[in-house]
Design a protein around this motif. Structure first.
Motif, PDB file in Angstrom:
ATOM      1  N   THR A  81       0.819  -1.206   0.000  1.00  0.00           N
ATOM      2  CA  THR A  81       0.000   0.000   0.000  1.00  0.00           C
ATOM      3  C   THR A  81       0.855   1.260   0.000  1.00  0.00           C
ATOM      4  O   THR A  81       0.353   2.337  -0.246  1.00  0.00           O
ATOM      5  CB  THR A  81      -0.909   0.039   1.238  1.00  0.00           C
ATOM      6  OG1 THR A  81      -0.090  -0.017   2.413  1.00  0.00           O
ATOM      7  CG2 THR A  81      -1.858  -1.140   1.239  1.00  0.00           C
ATOM      8  N   ASN A  82       2.134   1.138   0.297  1.00  0.00           N
ATOM      9  CA  ASN A  82       3.040   2.287   0.322  1.00  0.00           C
ATOM     10  C   ASN A  82       4.450   1.728   0.334  1.00  0.00           C
ATOM     11  O   ASN A  82       4.844   1.064   1.280  1.00  0.00           O
ATOM     12  CB  ASN A  82       2.786   3.138   1.563  1.00  0.00           C
ATOM     13  CG  ASN A  82       3.702   4.351   1.633  1.00  0.00           C
ATOM     14  OD1 ASN A  82       4.484   4.599   0.733  1.00  0.00           O
ATOM     15  ND2 ASN A  82       3.612   5.100   2.714  1.00  0.00           N
ATOM     16  N   GLY A  83       5.215   1.998  -0.725  1.00  0.00           N
ATOM     17  CA  GLY A  83       6.516   1.367  -0.824  1.00  0.00           C
ATOM     18  C   GLY A  83       6.337  -0.137  -0.865  1.00  0.00           C
ATOM     19  O   GLY A  83       5.553  -0.669  -1.637  1.00  0.00           O
ATOM     20  N   ALA A  84       7.047  -0.839  -0.007  1.00  0.00           N
ATOM     21  CA  ALA A  84       6.915  -2.291   0.052  1.00  0.00           C
ATOM     22  C   ALA A  84       6.114  -2.743   1.262  1.00  0.00           C
ATOM     23  O   ALA A  84       6.083  -3.923   1.575  1.00  0.00           O
ATOM     24  CB  ALA A  84       8.298  -2.943   0.053  1.00  0.00           C
ATOM     25  N   PHE A  85       5.474  -1.815   1.977  1.00  0.00           N
ATOM     26  CA  PHE A  85       4.682  -2.200   3.136  1.00  0.00           C
ATOM     27  C   PHE A  85       3.442  -2.953   2.680  1.00  0.00           C
ATOM     28  O   PHE A  85       2.664  -2.460   1.865  1.00  0.00           O
ATOM     29  CB  PHE A  85       4.255  -0.980   3.949  1.00  0.00           C
ATOM     30  CG  PHE A  85       5.355  -0.376   4.752  1.00  0.00           C
ATOM     31  CD1 PHE A  85       5.722  -0.907   5.965  1.00  0.00           C
ATOM     32  CD2 PHE A  85       6.026   0.734   4.286  1.00  0.00           C
ATOM     33  CE1 PHE A  85       6.738  -0.342   6.715  1.00  0.00           C
ATOM     34  CE2 PHE A  85       7.046   1.308   5.029  1.00  0.00           C
ATOM     35  CZ  PHE A  85       7.403   0.771   6.241  1.00  0.00           C
ATOM     36  N   GLY A  86       3.257  -4.120   3.207  1.00  0.00           N
ATOM     37  CA  GLY A  86       2.106  -4.924   2.814  1.00  0.00           C
ATOM     38  C   GLY A  86       1.693  -5.870   3.908  1.00  0.00           C
ATOM     39  O   GLY A  86       1.406  -5.456   5.007  1.00  0.00           O
ATOM     40  N   GLY A  87       1.672  -7.155   3.608  1.00  0.00           N
ATOM     41  CA  GLY A  87       1.201  -8.134   4.576  1.00  0.00           C
ATOM     42  C   GLY A  87      -0.295  -8.305   4.476  1.00  0.00           C
ATOM     43  O   GLY A  87      -0.926  -8.005   3.467  1.00  0.00           O
TER      44      GLY A  87
END
Length: 437
Positions: A81-87
């Protein structure tokens, strides 16, 4: 800061289609289980996509219930959702029941990531005993510091109930920030156990009207700032507002609580805090900070930079700092260190202050405001011969009690202040000395 984790690996399209059609009929109050969407929970399989299908299908008011004792592997960079931030992403109005299960991160080479995240999601809840486990111990590479356990951005009216343990994160255990829609606000983090994270236990970057209650945070180290709780807005024009830190315990961290860069209307009360460098550090643009009735705020390293409570700021930017009815101890240079001029409405009163770290210089140095009704002790390992054990400048003072077990003879340095009542010096090696500026 935000990160996503890997791609999925489930594999049975027929099962997924069946699950999706079943979920369409789900109603508020229903219970959905990840296994019905293809999750294995065996501690080996990448269950990220299956977990996300379950959350995507759950309507507002529904519960996603994990299987008791299951271990779901999560790609922290999945669907970023922003850069590589996910999960895995929880959505508005949903309830996540951990049910004694675990979300465990898969190894990552990304510098950012999150096991569980909420983006612009309101009214969700997490409850039940369970674990979020990061990938600190098997991270691929050495760069970055932003692998989070639970990441919340721009979310309102959410809560985390007692029973959740977050550990082994490459970055922070819990990270709360804003989004394009504004603050994360009206939240409660209750009874979280955060340990063995690399950067901070809990960070509040853009929070408003929130409470951290009964937290147990320990063993935070690896990359600065090593904080138990860090209130540190990215943008000083958007301060954290109305944050309460109530009734928890912090141990084996660099600093127990940071209140830095811009914070307004913060209360710290009922806390048991030990920080290697400092118990609490206060930075620029702090307004109306109340540190009240804490049974223990302590620094554990003496004779160098650090204190139970200290400022690292331009004093002109700090107003409404009240330190009342606390048990403060340890000492780097001093136990209480509010040096410099320009503080507005600074009060240090009714505290028990004990300088007992080896090499600690003394009780306090304070550059403005009031220093009254404190009971002050100097232990046998603290103090320096012929030095001042307290330094007050342009301070209103009185009714303080000073006692010493130190072998050193010391004196008080009081310059330009106003005595509102006599202090009591109960040890002959401690002497009163005042002079005009």
């Amino acid at each position: 800061m935000i990160t996503d984790r890997r791609s999925f690996m489930v594999g049975v399209f027929a099962v997924a289609a069946c699950q999706d059609s079943r979920a369409v009929g789900s109603t508020t109050g229903s219970i959905l289980r990840p296994e019905d969407f293809g999750a294995r929970g065996d501690g080996v399989t990448d269950d990220t996509a299956a977990l996300q299908r379950c959350f995507d299908a759950a309507p507002r008011g529904a519960t996603v219930q994990l299987r008791s004792r299951a271990v779901y592997r999560v790609n922290t960079n999945h669907r970023p959702t922003n850069g590589a931030f996910g999960g895995v992403r929880i959505k508005s109005g949903q309830i996540l029941d951990f049910n004694d299960a675990e979300l465990r991160a898969l190894p990552s080479s990304q510098t950012t990531g999150a096991v569980l995240q909420a983006l612009d999601a309101d009214g969700w809840r997490i409850h039940g005993h369970g674990r979020i486990t990061g990938e600190r111990s098997n991270h691929i590479g050495k760069e970055g510091e932003w692998g989070m356990g639970l990441m919340v951005r721009g979310s309102r009216g959410w809560s985390v109930a007692p029973g959740l343990e977050i550990s082994n994160c490459w970055g922070d255990g819990i990270y709360v920030s804003g989004s394009d829609r504004g603050y994360s606000e009206d939240f409660l983090i209750n009874g979280a156990h955060v340990r063995n994270c690399r950067r901070n236990g809990i960070s509040i970057i853009a929070g408003r009207n929130g409470e951290i209650r009964s937290a147990n945070i320990h063993d935070i180290d690896g990359v600065s700032p090593f904080g138990g709780i860090d209130l540190e807005p990215d943008n000083p024009q958007h301060p954290n507002q109305n944050i309460r830190i109530v009734g928890g315990k912090i141990r084996n961290v660099g600093v127990g609580v940071y209140v830095t860069v811009s914070n307004e209307d913060v209360l710290i009360t009922g806390m048991d805090i030990e920080g290697k460098n400092s118990g609490i550090i206060i930075g620029d643009r702090t307004r109306r900070l109340r540190i009240v009735s804490n049974p223990k705020i302590r620094s554990t390293v003496g004779g160098q930079e650090g204190a139970a409570i200290r400022t690292v700021a331009n004093p002109d930017t700090i107003s409404g700092l009240h330190v009342l009815d606390n048990n403060l101890s340890g000492g780097g240079e001093y136990v209480v260190d509010f040096w410099g001029q320009g503080y507005r409405d600074l009060r240090v009163s009714n505290n028990r202050i004990t300088a007992d770290n080896r090499g600690a210089r003394g009780i306090a140095r304070v550059g403005a405001g009031f220093f009254t009704d404190n009971v002050c002790f100097i232990g046998p390992e603290a103090g320096r011969e012929g030095d001042y054990f307290i330094h007050l400048q342009t301070v209103s003072y009185g009714r303080n009690i000073y006692r010493s077990q130190s072998r050193h003879g010391m004196y008080s340095a009081i310059r330009g202040g106003r005595e509102i009542a006599p202090d009591k010096f109960e040890s002959p090696k401690l002497r009163y000395y005042a002079e005009a500026l």
